[in-house]
Design a protein around this motif. Structure first.
Motif, PDB file in Angstrom:
ATOM      1  N   SER A 184       0.809  -1.227   0.000  1.00  5.60           N
ATOM      2  CA  SER A 184       0.000   0.000   0.000  1.00  5.60           C
ATOM      3  C   SER A 184       0.836   1.267   0.000  1.00  5.60           C
ATOM      4  O   SER A 184       0.414   2.291  -0.530  1.00  5.60           O
ATOM      5  CB  SER A 184      -0.969  -0.006   1.186  1.00  5.60           C
ATOM      6  N   CYS A 223      -5.044   1.826  -1.620  1.00  6.30           N
ATOM      7  CA  CYS A 223      -4.322   0.718  -1.010  1.00  6.30           C
ATOM      8  C   CYS A 223      -3.937  -0.257  -2.110  1.00  6.30           C
ATOM      9  O   CYS A 223      -4.463  -0.189  -3.214  1.00  6.30           O
ATOM     10  CB  CYS A 223      -5.179   0.027   0.061  1.00  6.30           C
ATOM     11  N   ALA A 225      -4.127  -3.876  -3.464  1.00  6.60           N
ATOM     12  CA  ALA A 225      -4.981  -5.048  -3.264  1.00  6.60           C
ATOM     13  C   ALA A 225      -4.949  -5.946  -4.499  1.00  6.60           C
ATOM     14  O   ALA A 225      -4.735  -5.485  -5.616  1.00  6.60           O
ATOM     15  CB  ALA A 225      -6.416  -4.590  -2.980  1.00  6.60           C
ATOM     16  N   CYS A 227      -3.305  -0.584  -7.264  1.00  4.22           N
ATOM     17  CA  CYS A 227      -3.783   0.440  -6.335  1.00  4.22           C
ATOM     18  C   CYS A 227      -5.291   0.599  -6.518  1.00  4.22           C
ATOM     19  O   CYS A 227      -5.769   0.802  -7.643  1.00  4.22           O
ATOM     20  CB  CYS A 227      -3.077   1.770  -6.603  1.00  4.22           C
ATOM     21  N   VAL A 285      -9.448   3.450  -1.162  1.00  2.14           N
ATOM     22  CA  VAL A 285      -9.872   3.108   0.194  1.00  2.14           C
ATOM     23  C   VAL A 285     -11.375   3.353   0.237  1.00  2.14           C
ATOM     24  O   VAL A 285     -11.887   4.292  -0.383  1.00  2.14           O
ATOM     25  CB  VAL A 285      -9.119   3.991   1.226  1.00  2.14           C
ATOM     26  N   CYS A 314     -10.095  -2.647  -0.552  1.00  3.43           N
ATOM     27  CA  CYS A 314      -9.337  -1.944   0.479  1.00  3.43           C
ATOM     28  C   CYS A 314     -10.131  -1.967   1.777  1.00  3.43           C
ATOM     29  O   CYS A 314     -11.317  -2.312   1.796  1.00  3.43           O
ATOM     30  CB  CYS A 314      -9.107  -0.481   0.063  1.00  3.43           C
ATOM     31  N   GLN A 315      -9.489  -1.572   2.847  1.00  5.82           N
ATOM     32  CA  GLN A 315     -10.165  -1.416   4.125  1.00  5.82           C
ATOM     33  C   GLN A 315     -11.005  -0.138   4.087  1.00  5.82           C
ATOM     34  O   GLN A 315     -10.844   0.692   3.205  1.00  5.82           O
ATOM     35  CB  GLN A 315      -9.130  -1.299   5.262  1.00  5.82           C
TER      36      GLN A 315
END
Length: 111
Positions: free
Chosen positions: A38, A46, A48, A56, A59, A83-84
């Protein structure tokens, strides 16, 4: 012309930095750029998995669908990772106005 460079004072010998692989951009990656972690991506993104590589991705913001992992290690098994949730948000079961088990969908919600 050796393998070391001198600093401004000229008393210490500093090793040369190893260059990044040619396929990895030197600037922070934008959405869709290949990455390894990340920190390779620009702010708000992030790194992933997307198929068999990593890119990329944004988020997640409030109200967006997120993935809640019940067991450790299951995140690495996904072919399309998300992403989170952004800072201040948590991935929680979406609240429905109907029956309690109507949806198993998780969304990013304020703490």
């Amino acid at each position: 012309h050796g393998t070391a460079e001198l600093d401004e004072i000229g008393t210490e010998v500093l090793p040369r930095r190893t260059p990044a692989p040619a396929w990895l951009p030197t600037a922070k990656g934008e959405e869709g750029d290949f990455c390894l972690r990340s920190s390779d991506c620009a702010a708000g993104l992030c790194c992933a998995r997307h198929f068999w590589s990593k890119i990329c991705k944004p988020v997640l913001r409030e109200g967006q669908v997120c993935t809640r992992h019940r067991r450790k290690g299951t995140h690495s098994l996904e072919i399309f990772q998300r992403c989170q949730c952004a800072e201040g948000l948590a991935c929680r079961l979406q609240r429905e106005h109907g029956p309690t088990d109507a949806s198993r969908l998780h969304t990013c919600q304020r703490h």
